[in-house]
Design an enzyme around this catalytic site. Structure first.
Site, PDB file in Angstrom:
ATOM      1  N   HIS A  40       0.812  -1.266  -0.185  1.00 55.70           N
ATOM      2  CA  HIS A  40       0.068  -0.002  -0.041  1.00 55.70           C
ATOM      3  C   HIS A  40       1.024   1.284  -0.011  1.00 55.70           C
ATOM      4  CE1 HIS A  40      -3.828  -2.001   1.094  1.00 55.70           C
ATOM      5  NE2 HIS A  40      -4.153  -1.441   0.296  1.00 55.70           N
ATOM      6  N   CYS A  92      -7.978  -0.301 -26.584  1.00 55.13           N
ATOM      7  CA  CYS A  92      -7.670   0.207 -25.240  1.00 55.13           C
ATOM      8  C   CYS A  92      -6.444  -0.578 -24.618  1.00 55.13           C
ATOM      9  CB  CYS A  92      -8.868   0.002 -24.367  1.00 55.13           C
ATOM     10  SG  CYS A  92      -9.411  -1.799 -24.213  1.00 55.13           S
ATOM     11  N   ASP A 136      -4.148  -8.795 -24.535  1.00 56.45           N
ATOM     12  CA  ASP A 136      -4.637 -10.308 -24.614  1.00 56.45           C
ATOM     13  C   ASP A 136      -4.720 -10.829 -26.056  1.00 56.45           C
ATOM     14  OD1 ASP A 136      -4.789 -11.295 -22.138  1.00 56.45           O
ATOM     15  OD2 ASP A 136      -6.636 -10.043 -21.728  1.00 56.45           O
ATOM     16  N   GLU A 155     -10.748  -9.373 -27.580  1.00 59.13           N
ATOM     17  CA  GLU A 155      -9.443  -9.595 -27.056  1.00 59.13           C
ATOM     18  C   GLU A 155      -9.212 -11.124 -27.484  1.00 59.13           C
ATOM     19  OE1 GLU A 155      -8.984  -8.201 -23.262  1.00 59.13           O
ATOM     20  OE2 GLU A 155     -10.767  -8.696 -22.607  1.00 59.13           O
TER      21      GLU A 155
HETATM   22  C1  PEP Z   1      -6.136  -5.920 -22.853  1.00 60.39           C
HETATM   23  O1  PEP Z   1      -6.108  -7.243 -22.650  1.00 60.39           O
HETATM   24  O2  PEP Z   1      -5.682  -5.391 -23.991  1.00 60.39           O
HETATM   25  C2  PEP Z   1      -6.620  -4.838 -22.043  1.00 60.39           C
HETATM   26  C3  PEP Z   1      -6.807  -3.717 -22.283  1.00 60.39           C
HETATM   27  O3  PEP Z   1      -7.108  -5.665 -20.744  1.00 60.39           O
HETATM   28  P1  PEP Z   1      -6.033  -5.991 -19.661  1.00 60.39           P
HETATM   29  O4  PEP Z   1      -4.831  -5.693 -20.088  1.00 60.39           O
HETATM   30  O5  PEP Z   1      -6.719  -5.530 -18.342  1.00 60.39           O
HETATM   31  O6  PEP Z   1      -6.112  -7.553 -19.751  1.00 60.39           O
HETATM   32 MG    MG Z   2      -7.486  -8.132 -21.487  1.00 56.67          MG
END
Ligand code: PEP
Ligand code: MG
Length: 542
Positions: free
Chosen positions: A191, A504, A457, A433
């Site tokens: 933390h 993302c 992913d 993903e």
């Molecule tokens: C991804 O898989 O690209 C994603 C944005 O999610 P995370 O990195 O949280 O798995």
């Molecule tokens: Mg992901």
């Protein structure tokens, strides 16, 4: 010049004198044959004082580091009320003096946490040690002081070095007097590291016992990103860091000028630049960096930062605060993506041979609908306070999406019947993903308003290479043509079905690919808050 290598836990460069603080040593003796009743009263008095102190620390932490970071003091308060812990102390109070009983119970509980498999739970040992020291300080009449941070030199800000810093010490520190934190022990999961990050102070942990033999006043430069600490740096190193600091400052100044400007190419093509966040403090950061919305709120961090399932009300309050913080800019919440590398003990997930391909994310939510329903209710309730999007992670089949959308409909119906307000305009989306989702993206698009490509992913599943394994070297190519083709195809299918498409995953912030993503027709790119302006600069140059 000498240098130490640790683990960078909060990024940034700092330069200044090191100030080493040492833990106060309490002389705890074992005194048998004491009056159990009297010792019980002493313990209770110390516990009450510690609880009051924790309430004060909570308030200080809220103002200095935000509500989420302040939660640690709530956890400490809960520990002081935990029956199992109290029984353990009481058992000792029947035999010894209160100091010994508290010290013994603290050691026992800290050890129990240290033996746990889960990284997060192991890091809780430091919390037990924190409350133990606080109780001891009251018992020995030292009024809640532990490490003597109050002795900090008044000659200006310092780089604070300590064996370890407890969250309560960290938050009590006057931020204007601290340039950086250095600790001999500690981890990125502690933390203290979380607090340092949200306070925006560079920090390096796990520097080893050598750190404590550094003399206070020794000049140093530290890099919270690489985890390197230079002690008494020679002129060359100093010049190098000055150069870095100056370059950084000028760059940041240049990026500041881009706040309030549109993310648009020179020929007028607009792309929305959103931010990825993991908690409400980062929403403030996203606003500061002028993100046009939140493209990915990794809601599982709320679950990971909790010792039990967060209830609807708790989640609602967090989501509402984030939505309000974004002042009318859209917030896209990704529903619970627990499993694989993100584990919380209380989920009691069975061990799996291949957790990355296991019962995780949407699969877990569909298996445990109560969990899903609670989150969806909290999300829809938050939608009454500003524009909200909800997206589902790890979708592989159309029926999974249909079921997920079905739960959203049920939740809306329930809320309506209960007279609880929510927005009728919540956008639903799919995180793309898995390669399967790419291949069926045309069908998936018929059920939702947008796609957000999770390239982290998607890359691991397309290349069949574990994203956590640092050993892949040149095998792991983030620009692999198969991945890029998946991205192109997803955008094309989204647009053919009339929905918008964004990215993302980490690749969204890779400025070497920005032009290509715009060619693919990407409508949105969502990156870490600190990357928003950098990406805007790139877009405006295209
Ligand atoms: C991804 O898989 O690209 C994603 C944005 O999610 P995370 O990195 O949280 O798995
Ligand atoms: Mg992901």
């Amino acid at each position: 010049m000498k240098w130490l290598q640790g683990t960078g836990t909060s990024g940034g460069i700092a330069e200044g004198p090191v100030y080493v603080v040492r833990k106060k040593q309490y002389d705890i003796r074992c005194l048998p044959f004491t009056d159990p009743e009297e010792e019980g009263k002493r313990f209770e008095a110390a516990r009450q004082l510690a609880m009051e102190r924790l309430s004060g620390l909570y308030e200080t932490a809220v103002s200095r580091a935000g509500e989420e970071s302040a939660q640690v003091f709530e956890i400490h308060r809960m520990m002081l009320e935990d029956e199992e812990y109290l029984d353990c102390v009481r058992e000792g109070l029947g035999q010894w003096n209160a100091e010994w009983a508290v010290d013994r119970a603290g050691k026992q509980f800290a050890e129990m946490f240290r033996q746990m498999e889960d990284d997060y739970m192991r890091a809780r040992a430091a919390d037990v040690e924190d409350i133990t020291r606080q109780l001891l300080s009251f018992l020995v009449g030292r009024e809640g002081e532990d490490t003597d941070v109050s002795e900090l030199s008044s000659d200006g800000p310092v780089i604070l070095a300590a064996e370890d810093l407890t969250p309560s010490e960290t938050v009590r520190l006057d931020k204007s007097r601290i340039l950086a934190f250095l600790t001999a022990k500690g981890s990125a999961n502690s933390h203290t590291a979380i607090l340092a990050r949200s306070m925006g102070i560079p920090a390096v942990a796990a520097l080893g016992p050598e750190l404590l033999s550094v003399e206070s006043g020794t000049p140093a430069v530290i890099d919270g990103g690489t985890g390197i600490v230079y002690l008494s740096p020679d002129e060359e190193t100093q010049a190098l860091f000055h150069g870095k600091i100056e370059k950084n400052r000028l760059y940041k100044e240049r990026l500041e000028q881009l706040k309030g400007l549109p993310s648009v190419t020179r020929d007028g093509r607009k792309v929305a630049i959103f931010a990825n966040i993991g908690g409400e403090d980062e929403a403030k950061l996203a606003m500061e960096q002028d993100a046009e919305g939140i493209g990915l709120f990794r809601t599982e961090f709320i679950y990971l930062d909790s010792s039990d399932y967060p209830d609807e009300e708790t989640q609602f309050r967090i989501y509402k605060r984030v939505v309000e913080c974004m002042q009318g800019r859209q917030v896209i919440f990704r529903t619970l993506d627990i499993g694989a590398d993100k584990q919380a003990d209380y989920f009691r997930l069975p061990a799996e041979e291949n957790p990355a391909m296991g019962i995780r994310a949407i699969r877990l939510c569909l298996i445990r609908p109560e969990l899903f329903r609670t989150q969806l209710r909290a999300l829809y309730r938050a939608s009454a306070f500003g524009p909200v999007g909800i997206m589902f992670p790890m979708i592989a089949s159309e029926w999974e999406l249909e079921e997920a959308v079905g739960y959203c409909e049920t939740v809306q119906k329930e809320l309506k019947e209960e007279g609880i307000p929510f927005s009728g305009d919540v956008e639903l989306g799919v995180m793309i993903e898995t390669p399967a989702a790419v291949m069926i993206s045309r069908s998936l698009a018929k059920h939702v308003s947008f796609f957000s490509i999770g390239t982290n992913d998607l890359t691991q599943y397309t290349l069949a290479m574990d994203r956590q394994n640092p050993e892949f070297g040149r095998f792991f190519d983030p620009h692999h043509p198969a991945v890029l083709e998946m991205i192109r195809m997803t955008a094309e299918n989204a647009h053919q079905e009339g929905i918008w498409c964004g990215i993302c995953g980490e690749l969204a912030g890779d400025t070497a690919l920005t032009e290509l993503f715009l060619e693919y027709g990407m409508d949105e790119l969502s990156v870490g808050p600190s990357k928003v302006l950098e990406l805007r600069e790139k877009v405006r140059k295209i």
